[in-house]
Design a protein around this motif. Structure first.
Motif, short mmCIF file in Angstrom:
data_model
loop_
_atom_site.label_atom_id
_atom_site.label_comp_id
_atom_site.label_asym_id
_atom_site.label_seq_id
_atom_site.Cartn_x
_atom_site.Cartn_y
_atom_site.Cartn_z
N GLY A 163 4.85 -6.87 4.56
CA GLY A 163 4.72 -6.81 3.11
C GLY A 163 5.89 -6.19 2.37
O GLY A 163 5.83 -6.02 1.16
N ASN A 164 6.95 -5.86 3.07
CA ASN A 164 8.11 -5.25 2.43
C ASN A 164 9.03 -6.26 1.74
O ASN A 164 9.96 -5.89 1.04
CB ASN A 164 8.95 -4.48 3.45
CG ASN A 164 9.46 -5.38 4.57
OD1 ASN A 164 8.67 -6.01 5.27
ND2 ASN A 164 10.76 -5.47 4.73
N GLU B 88 2.06 -2.49 -9.35
CA GLU B 88 1.27 -2.21 -8.14
C GLU B 88 1.77 -3.03 -6.96
O GLU B 88 1.90 -2.53 -5.84
CB GLU B 88 -0.22 -2.52 -8.39
CG GLU B 88 -0.85 -1.69 -9.48
CD GLU B 88 -0.64 -2.30 -10.87
OE1 GLU B 88 0.01 -3.37 -10.97
OE2 GLU B 88 -1.11 -1.69 -11.86
N ALA B 89 2.08 -4.31 -7.20
CA ALA B 89 2.58 -5.17 -6.13
C ALA B 89 3.94 -4.68 -5.65
O ALA B 89 4.22 -4.64 -4.44
CB ALA B 89 2.68 -6.62 -6.62
N GLN C 293 5.07 -1.60 -5.81
CA GLN C 293 4.90 -0.33 -5.10
C GLN C 293 4.40 -0.55 -3.68
O GLN C 293 4.80 0.17 -2.76
CB GLN C 293 3.95 0.58 -5.86
CG GLN C 293 3.89 2.00 -5.32
CD GLN C 293 5.24 2.71 -5.37
OE1 GLN C 293 5.93 2.68 -6.39
NE2 GLN C 293 5.64 3.33 -4.26
N ARG C 294 3.54 -1.57 -3.49
CA ARG C 294 3.07 -1.88 -2.14
C ARG C 294 4.25 -2.31 -1.25
O ARG C 294 4.34 -1.90 -0.09
CB ARG C 294 2.00 -2.99 -2.17
CG ARG C 294 0.63 -2.50 -2.66
CD ARG C 294 -0.46 -3.51 -2.34
NE ARG C 294 -0.27 -4.78 -3.06
CZ ARG C 294 -0.75 -5.04 -4.27
NH1 ARG C 294 -1.43 -4.10 -4.92
NH2 ARG C 294 -0.55 -6.21 -4.83
N ASP D 296 6.27 0.83 -0.44
CA ASP D 296 5.61 1.71 0.53
C ASP D 296 5.83 1.22 1.96
O ASP D 296 6.14 2.01 2.86
CB ASP D 296 4.12 1.79 0.22
CG ASP D 296 3.82 2.59 -1.04
OD1 ASP D 296 4.71 3.32 -1.51
OD2 ASP D 296 2.70 2.45 -1.58
N VAL D 297 5.66 -0.09 2.17
CA VAL D 297 5.87 -0.65 3.51
C VAL D 297 7.33 -0.51 3.92
O VAL D 297 7.65 -0.11 5.04
CB VAL D 297 5.44 -2.14 3.56
CG1 VAL D 297 5.77 -2.75 4.92
CG2 VAL D 297 3.95 -2.28 3.27
#
Length: 386
Positions: free
Chosen positions: A331-332, A356-357, A359-360, A363-364
């Motif tokens: 998901g990066n 939000e997308a 940031q996900r 995070d990955v």
């Protein structure tokens, strides 16, 4: 314990950050006695391929002994990669481990002969060839690779513990083109310099780079670059897409050398405000630019910058190529399946408008990137030191 790196299938370039440089450096950091035997292929001061005038011995920037071998004096010596004194140089090195950077050189027969006579020596080989950069015409595919280089690969195979493809596509190339035993072939990814990552993250690289190029803290900075040639012509599409993004805070920095065919377009699209083309960047400084960026976008052919950007924890957009999806850690990144200004614009706007997308992805990238593509770890894996 001594490890000998053979860079005879292609180039070896001092003061760069290619895999040959990084593996030798991090093998030395493991406490190994490292030596390099290399061809005369290198880069000149402008970063262009060249041949050194003659063979020589010297100590490189990491304190590692390098021996450059002259080519034999016959017409096809450079093409077949035949050298003066290959067997003698290996014998004088007295290695415990041999690491071959590529198997596409005819003097590999001398390496096989040495390994046959010295069964205590462990040997590994990697491969940087796939169908995007090799075997691109009938002669190269059917004569050079399927006959000559396959012959070389098969001659060395009994003595090699592992053959490594540095991309999934290059693993497939070893299995399908050279017909090597599948159980001996594995993926060994290219990576990033752990020390440079730490310096860029701990230092003030983000603020320093942004201040230098007049990028504010609130700007969403996109980075792209490398050797921008006909295999990366999609950089022009990216620049056009950025111009169409209706957000003044979206900025793009393009770095790297540009071939003459694209130079006029690249320079005309760089307006100096929303899009900046900054030219060639020292390989060490690239990490600072990744630290300063919010998103990496690489819409052309694969380069090691992909792995370096992921290792920095940078969310990325990549052109989809078969055999290069190893950069997706869950998901990066996002893959582009078409070359289109509209698609690039839509992907970028979607990330900007969906915090939000984004940031996900971040995070990955930050959690897994540096672990997967650390050269300190890759160096251990390459010789079974895990």
């Amino acid at each position: 314990m001594k490890i000998l790196h053979l860079c005879l299938a292609n180039f070896y370039i001092d003061n760069f950050s290619y895999q040959e440089n990084m593996l030798t450096r991090f093998h030395k950091s493991l406490g190994l006695d490292v030596e390099i035997i290399a061809s005369l292929e290198s880069f000149d001061k402008n970063g262009k391929p060249c041949f050194l005038a003659s063979g020589k011995k010297y100590i490189n920037e990491y304190g590692i002994s390098v021996t450059r071998l002259d080519y034999k004096k016959f017409l096809l010596s450079k093409r077949l990669r035949r050298y003066n004194g290959t067997y003698k140089a290996i014998s004088e090195a007295k290695p415990d481990i041999i690491f071959l950077h590529g198997v596409q050189f005819f003097d590999i027969l001398h390496v096989a002969n040495y390994l046959r006579k010295n069964p205590r020596v462990k040997a590994y080989a990697d491969n940087h060839a796939d169908f995007s950069n090799s075997a691109t015409n009938w002669l190269s595919k059917n004569i050079l690779h399927k006959i000559l280089w396959r012959y070389c690969a098969r001659k060395i195979e009994p003595y090699i513990l592992k053959f490594y493809g540095v991309l999934p596509a290059r693993v497939d190339f070893l299995r399908k083109v050279y017909r090597l035993p599948p159980e001996k072939v594995e993926l060994l990814v290219m990576g990033a310099d752990d020390d440079k990552i730490k310096l860029a993250k701990r230092g003030n690289a983000r603020n320093r780079v942004r201040a230098r190029y007049n990028i504010s803290a609130n700007d969403f900075l996109i980075i792209t670059g490398g050797k921008i040639d006909q295999a990366k012509w999609q950089t022009v599409l990216l620049m056009n897409a950025i111009k169409q993004v209706d957000n003044p805070n979206v900025k793009l920095i393009v770095f790297g050398s540009v071939v003459d065919q694209l130079k006029e377009q690249i320079e005309s699209l760089a307006d100096g405000e929303k899009i900046q083309y900054i030219g060639w960047v020292n390989s060490d400084d690239i990490y600072d630019f990744f630290a300063a960026a919010d998103l990496g976008v690489f819409p052309g052919r694969h380069s090691v910058l992909w792995e370096q950007a992921v290792a920095m924890g940078l969310p990325c957009v990549f052109k989809h190529w078969m055999g290069t999806t190893h950069v997706d850690l869950g998901g990066n990144c996002i893959f582009l399946f078409e070359d289109s200004v509209e698609i690039l614009k839509d992907v970028i706007e979607e990330l900007i408008n969906s915090p939000e997308a984004y940031q996900r992805m971040k995070d990955v990238a930050e959690t897994l990137g540096s672990k997967e593509f650390s050269y300190a770890e890759i160096a251990k894996r390459s010789i079974g030191f895990c």
